[in-house]
Design an enzyme around this catalytic site. Structure first.
Site, mmCIF file in Angstrom:
data_model
loop_
_atom_site.group_PDB
_atom_site.id
_atom_site.type_symbol
_atom_site.label_atom_id
_atom_site.label_comp_id
_atom_site.label_asym_id
_atom_site.label_seq_id
_atom_site.Cartn_x
_atom_site.Cartn_y
_atom_site.Cartn_z
ATOM 1 N N MET A 148 -9.210 8.149 0.019
ATOM 2 C CA MET A 148 -9.959 8.478 1.130
ATOM 3 C C MET A 148 -10.521 9.870 1.039
ATOM 4 O O MET A 148 -9.901 10.730 0.482
ATOM 5 C CB MET A 148 -9.030 8.566 2.347
ATOM 6 C CG MET A 148 -8.201 7.093 2.808
ATOM 7 S SD MET A 148 -7.224 7.251 4.292
ATOM 8 C CE MET A 148 -6.360 5.795 4.169
ATOM 9 N N MET B 110 -11.066 -5.779 6.282
ATOM 10 C CA MET B 110 -10.101 -4.993 6.987
ATOM 11 C C MET B 110 -9.829 -5.415 8.198
ATOM 12 O O MET B 110 -10.557 -6.047 9.159
ATOM 13 C CB MET B 110 -11.108 -3.656 7.284
ATOM 14 C CG MET B 110 -11.233 -2.776 5.918
ATOM 15 S SD MET B 110 -9.922 -2.370 4.783
ATOM 16 C CE MET B 110 -8.814 -1.581 6.060
ATOM 17 N N HIS C 188 -1.448 -1.513 -4.120
ATOM 18 C CA HIS C 188 -2.769 -1.060 -3.579
ATOM 19 C C HIS C 188 -2.770 0.524 -3.390
ATOM 20 O O HIS C 188 -1.856 0.903 -2.574
ATOM 21 C CB HIS C 188 -2.833 -1.788 -2.067
ATOM 22 C CG HIS C 188 -3.904 -1.679 -1.205
ATOM 23 N ND1 HIS C 188 -5.079 -2.537 -1.695
ATOM 24 C CD2 HIS C 188 -4.203 -0.715 -0.422
ATOM 25 C CE1 HIS C 188 -6.032 -1.939 -0.645
ATOM 26 N NE2 HIS C 188 -5.570 -0.854 0.168
ATOM 27 N N HIS D 135 -8.457 0.805 -3.460
ATOM 28 C CA HIS D 135 -9.501 0.678 -2.406
ATOM 29 C C HIS D 135 -10.072 2.156 -2.001
ATOM 30 O O HIS D 135 -9.587 3.045 -1.637
ATOM 31 C CB HIS D 135 -8.463 0.289 -1.097
ATOM 32 C CG HIS D 135 -9.238 -0.086 0.234
ATOM 33 N ND1 HIS D 135 -8.201 -0.011 1.352
ATOM 34 C CD2 HIS D 135 -10.398 0.106 0.428
ATOM 35 C CE1 HIS D 135 -9.349 -0.114 2.301
ATOM 36 N NE2 HIS D 135 -10.448 0.060 1.726
ATOM 37 N N SER E 176 0.801 -1.109 -0.007
ATOM 38 C CA SER E 176 0.165 -0.165 0.097
ATOM 39 C C SER E 176 0.704 1.205 -0.060
ATOM 40 O O SER E 176 1.685 1.482 0.907
ATOM 41 C CB SER E 176 -1.020 -0.005 1.084
ATOM 42 O OG SER E 176 -1.324 1.351 1.478
ATOM 43 N N MET F 31 -12.300 4.053 0.144
ATOM 44 C CA MET F 31 -12.672 4.480 1.549
ATOM 45 C C MET F 31 -13.618 6.017 1.243
ATOM 46 O O MET F 31 -13.100 7.139 1.680
ATOM 47 C CB MET F 31 -11.604 4.518 2.250
ATOM 48 C CG MET F 31 -11.056 3.390 2.787
ATOM 49 S SD MET F 31 -9.422 3.254 3.232
ATOM 50 C CE MET F 31 -8.592 3.338 2.131
ATOM 51 N N ASP G 295 -4.737 3.497 -1.560
ATOM 52 C CA ASP G 295 -5.871 3.996 -0.805
ATOM 53 C C ASP G 295 -6.516 5.313 -1.051
ATOM 54 O O ASP G 295 -5.798 6.439 -0.862
ATOM 55 C CB ASP G 295 -5.461 3.912 0.602
ATOM 56 C CG ASP G 295 -5.134 2.416 1.100
ATOM 57 O OD1 ASP G 295 -6.077 1.542 1.230
ATOM 58 O OD2 ASP G 295 -3.888 2.162 1.332
ATOM 59 N N ASP H 186 -6.421 -6.505 4.706
ATOM 60 C CA ASP H 186 -5.755 -4.927 4.885
ATOM 61 C C ASP H 186 -5.673 -4.645 6.021
ATOM 62 O O ASP H 186 -6.805 -4.456 6.747
ATOM 63 C CB ASP H 186 -6.469 -4.054 3.762
ATOM 64 C CG ASP H 186 -5.895 -2.910 3.446
ATOM 65 O OD1 ASP H 186 -4.924 -2.511 4.177
ATOM 66 O OD2 ASP H 186 -6.619 -1.835 2.937
#
Ligand code: DX5
Ligand code: ZN
Length: 230
Positions: A42, A142, A38, A71, A13, A73, A40, A180
């Site tokens: 957000m 998660m 990966h 991913h 990540s 979020m 992330d 993760d």
């Protein structure tokens, strides 16, 4: 390409990477033996942190040939599926807690020719995603509360990983089971023994001086825990 059964995939990540040198960091992770990158995303609403969006993913796309495992979020992720597809994402994972119509959203992701993933937070039961499995290409469990890197692994999610592993095996569909949060050399074995086959690791790779050694140590622990290896 099918899901490998004899090895675990590692997805560093970039959340813990040096964002000032992101292209180099991603290339270094690839050279060190990563399988996926990966990413992330957000939004400051679903999680109490803000990161990046499609513009940065487009830049990362130029730095690696590895699949970009994105991913999300964020609330209302479906508003941005086309933008992430155009930026070069290979897979999008949406949180079941953030999406009222996850089944439809997963089909939408597949229609855009990306891997469709559904994510469950630590407090969410596996039952919440059960009826999404027929349209999911990946389930992400998660093992920390999402929002930040470097948190401690929550072992209480392991029975959930095992339950989802049973469902996936019974379905006979090729569905990746990813985990993760807090994954490193110490926790990888337990995650794989429970049934995970894709491991996300942020701080356990990018805060280490030697990415190849870090990925190698996690891979050794992970592959050693595969059924039939003990
Ligand atoms: C947390 C992110 C993770 C994070 C993991 O919300 O989804 O991908 O980067 O970081 P570590 O591996 O340090 O727990
Ligand atoms: Zn993540």
């Amino acid at each position: 390409m099918g899901i490998p059964i004899d090895r675990v995939l590692l997805a560093p990540s970039i959340l813990s990477a040096d964002f000032g040198r992101l292209a180099e960091e991603v290339a270094a992770a690839e050279a060190a033996g990563a399988d996926w990158i990966h990413v992330d995303v957000m939004d400051g609403r679903f999680v109490p942190n803000l990161t990046i969006g499609p513009v940065v993913i487009r830049a990362i796309r130029k730095s690696t040939r590895l699949p970009l495992d994105v991913h999300l979020m964020m609330v209302e992720p479906e508003k941005y599926f086309e933008a992430f597809a155009e930026a070069g994402a290979d897979g999008l994972s949406i949180h079941i807690e953030a999406c009222d119509h996850a089944h439809r959203a997963l089909q939408h992701i597949k229609n855009l020719h990306m891997r469709a993933g559904v994510v469950v937070n630590p407090q969410t039961s596996e039952e919440a995603i059960r009826y999404c499995l027929p349209v999911a290409d990946l389930v992400l469990v998660m093992s920390v509360n999402p929002g930040f890197g470097g948190q401690s692994f929550l072992p209480e999610v392991l029975p959930k990983v095992a339950a989802i592993r049973e469902w996936i095996d019974a379905s006979q569909r090729p569905i990746y089971l990813e985990i993760d949060g807090g994954i490193g050399e110490e926790t990888a074995g337990r995650a794989v023994a429970a049934g995970a086959r894709v491991l996300v690791a942020g701080s356990a790779v990018f805060t280490k001086p030697d990415y190849k050694a870090a990925i190698g140590a996690i891979r050794k622990a992970a592959d050693g825990a595969l059924p039939g290896r003990t």
